[in-house]
Design a protein around this motif. Structure first.
Motif, short mmCIF file in Angstrom:
data_model
loop_
_atom_site.label_atom_id
_atom_site.label_comp_id
_atom_site.label_asym_id
_atom_site.label_seq_id
_atom_site.Cartn_x
_atom_site.Cartn_y
_atom_site.Cartn_z
N ASP A 74 0.86 -1.19 0.00
CA ASP A 74 0.00 0.00 0.00
C ASP A 74 0.89 1.24 0.00
O ASP A 74 2.10 1.13 -0.24
N LEU A 75 0.32 2.41 0.24
CA LEU A 75 1.12 3.62 0.34
C LEU A 75 1.68 3.73 1.75
O LEU A 75 0.93 3.80 2.72
N ASP A 76 2.98 3.73 1.86
CA ASP A 76 3.62 3.73 3.16
C ASP A 76 3.36 5.04 3.90
O ASP A 76 3.39 6.12 3.31
N ASP A 111 -8.72 2.85 -5.75
CA ASP A 111 -7.44 3.24 -5.16
C ASP A 111 -6.70 2.03 -4.60
O ASP A 111 -5.47 1.92 -4.74
N LEU A 112 -7.43 1.13 -3.95
CA LEU A 112 -6.80 -0.04 -3.35
C LEU A 112 -6.18 -0.94 -4.42
O LEU A 112 -5.08 -1.46 -4.24
N ARG A 113 -6.87 -1.11 -5.52
CA ARG A 113 -6.30 -1.89 -6.63
C ARG A 113 -5.09 -1.17 -7.22
O ARG A 113 -4.07 -1.79 -7.53
N TRP A 114 -5.18 0.14 -7.38
CA TRP A 114 -4.07 0.93 -7.93
C TRP A 114 -2.83 0.78 -7.05
O TRP A 114 -1.71 0.66 -7.57
N GLN A 115 -3.03 0.81 -5.74
CA GLN A 115 -1.90 0.71 -4.82
C GLN A 115 -1.13 -0.59 -5.01
O GLN A 115 0.11 -0.62 -4.90
N LYS A 116 -1.83 -1.69 -5.26
CA LYS A 116 -1.15 -2.97 -5.43
C LYS A 116 -0.22 -2.92 -6.64
O LYS A 116 0.92 -3.35 -6.58
N ILE A 134 2.01 -7.01 2.39
CA ILE A 134 1.52 -6.58 3.69
C ILE A 134 1.04 -5.14 3.56
O ILE A 134 1.64 -4.34 2.86
N ALA A 135 -0.07 -4.81 4.23
CA ALA A 135 -0.58 -3.43 4.23
C ALA A 135 -1.15 -3.13 5.62
O ALA A 135 -1.50 -4.03 6.38
N SER A 136 -1.25 -1.85 5.93
CA SER A 136 -1.78 -1.43 7.22
C SER A 136 -3.30 -1.50 7.22
O SER A 136 -3.95 -0.98 6.30
N LEU A 137 -3.88 -2.11 8.26
CA LEU A 137 -5.33 -2.14 8.40
C LEU A 137 -5.87 -0.90 9.10
O LEU A 137 -7.09 -0.73 9.21
N PHE A 138 -4.99 -0.02 9.55
CA PHE A 138 -5.46 1.19 10.22
C PHE A 138 -6.33 2.03 9.29
O PHE A 138 -7.24 2.73 9.73
N ARG A 463 -3.12 10.43 -3.94
CA ARG A 463 -3.89 9.53 -3.07
C ARG A 463 -3.45 9.67 -1.62
O ARG A 463 -4.27 9.63 -0.70
N PHE A 464 -2.16 9.87 -1.41
CA PHE A 464 -1.63 10.07 -0.06
C PHE A 464 -2.19 11.35 0.55
O PHE A 464 -2.63 11.36 1.71
#
Length: 496
Positions: A74-76, A111-116, A134-138, A463-464
């Motif tokens: 994801d976006l860090d 956005d979620l698909r784009w991040q991958k 791995i991605a953050s669930l927060f 997106r960030f």
């Protein structure tokens, strides 16, 4: 899909090649690697057969592709927490008011698909050929979704990345009470539904894209999982024969929380419920009894080694947070399988090896405690062992043709007596030139087909920025964004 496999044998040569003989890597000056139909068919000198194509990589090292057991997808957001502390006051833990209002997704499905796709391209750019995302669930409503992981499978197929995929799930999460205390909220039914979806994902996607897409189970963090969820996850691992990754022993808070909730430290609890096995991959393991002064109820390190679990060692992200393994050497000597993960941006495996080497020597106050080979082995052979893949992490006849070419021609690289040691002194993921995965050249001289790096950078920033704008209602006390994230020095003039 990424470039199709070459037609006929391809011979690659460079100043240095990392071969593999009798269970160990070997260095071949002016070596050759030949692959055909996705597999290595020759490593050595003076290949006697005919080839369809020759690629001279020149002053470079050809080695096995890196295996990332905890690869950012994801976006860090590390930059948001680098100096803005404490985490619970700066939006890194949900406030109770946000929990009461009902969590939501901070990104759109698109956005979620784009991040991958964005993250997978960064992995390849850094020489990573096998990744467990791995991605953050927060930033999520709860867990990861089928749709985004279908998108992840499509992105992996398009780019040619070897992946182990599975949507993350959990039974609970932490939040900050109105009094400023950290507490837990659990919804076991929701966690079990997430597990059911993850099992169905494994059954549906295992082996797709000609075997490039494999699957795994990904319960999020040990303190957010109930015993029932982990028991059923372990049973699913036995039925499906897939890896399972669980973040474990990564902070004193987590260790003490598990001890309070279950009456045992994390390794002892995992052993007693039958979770540990050779399929279990545990990122971090920074806090263990007897090594960090945290409890002495059980010999944690030996429990993990005896249970067959593997460590996904992520030195960079841990060092940024002020922690490190107490002793890489003692973990290794105990017989624990050690692979590497990146878990942050940049997904630079070379930088992680460098930080790991330095922090391991600092922990022992001894430069002889570990060496460059220990970390290069972890980034290749250790990851392969954790996945049960004797066909990855090495260049030898019969192994899959996963190769990373690291340039040695930049003056910044310095002098060479041994290319591995030089790379661990002066190298960077930016020195990766060419990447081959399963016999496909997915990046050549830094170019990936269909990837516009500048456009991706712009898209990631937009997106960030949209995500950061949502922070106030997810932060304790709901301060404005500029109060949550303050600049290093005072701003003078308007932001653009």
């Amino acid at each position: 899909m990424a470039e199709q496999r070459e037609t006929g044998p391809v011979l690659m040569t460079a100043d240095w090649v990392v071969g593999h003989e009798n269970g160990t890597h070997v260095l071949l000056p002016n070596g050759e690697v030949v692959f055909d139909d996705g597999a290595i068919v020759f490593v050595g000198h003076e290949y006697p057969g005919e080839v369809a194509r020759r690629i001279d990589c020149g002053r470079a090292l050809i080695g096995p592709g890196f295996i990332d057991l905890d690869a950012l997808s994801d976006l860090d957001t590390t930059v948001l927490g680098l100096d803005n502390q404490p985490a619970w006051k700066k939006g890194r833990v949900w406030p109770e008011s946000y929990m009461d209002a009902g969590p939501r997704e901070m990104y759109s499905a698109e956005d979620l698909r784009w991040q991958k796709r964005y993250a997978f391209s960064r992995l390849i750019r850094n020489g990573i050929t096998t990744a467990l995302p791995i991605a953050s669930l927060f930033y999520r409503e709860w867990g990861e979704t089928w749709d985004e992981f279908q998108g992840a499978a499509e992105a992996a197929r398009e780019l040619g990345l070897r992946v182990y995929l599975g949507p993350a799930y959990r039974s609970g999460n932490t939040f900050v009470t109105a009094q400023g205390e950290i507490d837990f909220f659990f919804d076991e039914e929701r966690g079990l539904k997430g597990l059911a979806d993850a099992i169905r994902f494994c059954e549906t996607f295992e082996g797709q894209a000609g075997g490039l897409v494999r699957t795994m189970l990904a319960p999020d963090r040990i303190e957010t999982c109930t015993e029932t969820l982990l028991l059923r996850s372990a049973a699913a691992v036995r039925d499906l024969d897939v890896p399972i990754r669980l973040h474990c022993c990564q902070s004193a808070f987590e260790y003490q929380s598990v001890l309070r909730l279950h009456g045992k430290g994390p390794p002892e609890w995992l052993r007693d419920i039958g979770f540990l096995s050779s399929r279990a991959i545990l990122p971090h393991l920074n806090y263990l009894s007897g090594l960090n002064g945290i409890g002495h109820r059980a010999p944690d390190l030996q429990i993990l080694a005896d249970g067959g679990a593997s460590l996904a060692h992520c030195p960079l992200v841990m060092a940024r947070g002020g922690t490190s393994l107490t002793s890489f050497a003692r973990y290794h000597d105990a017989g624990l399988t050690i692979g590497m993960g990146t878990d942050t941006h940049p997904p630079d495996m070379i930088l992680n090896m460098q930080i790991g080497l330095m922090t391991a020597r600092i922990a022992e106050r001894d430069p002889q405690a570990v060496n460059a080979a220990d970390f290069y082995n972890a980034a290749t052979l250790g990851g392969a062992r954790a996945l049960g893949r004797s066909d990855l992490g090495r260049l030898k006849t019969g192994a899959r043709a996963d190769l990373t070419v690291i340039g040695l021609d930049d003056p910044a690289m310095g002098q060479i007596i041994d290319p591995i040691q030089t790379i661990l002194l002066n190298g960077s993921g930016r020195d990766v030139r060419t990447v081959v995965i399963d016999g496909r050249i997915v990046m050549h001289d830094g170019v990936m087909p269909g990837i516009d790096h500048d456009a991706m950078r712009v898209g990631a920033q937009a997106r960030f920025d949209g995500m950061v704008a949502q922070y106030p209602d997810r932060t304790f006390g709901h301060p404005p964004v500029e109060k949550i994230f303050q600049t290093t020095f005072p701003l003078k003039g308007p932001r653009t």
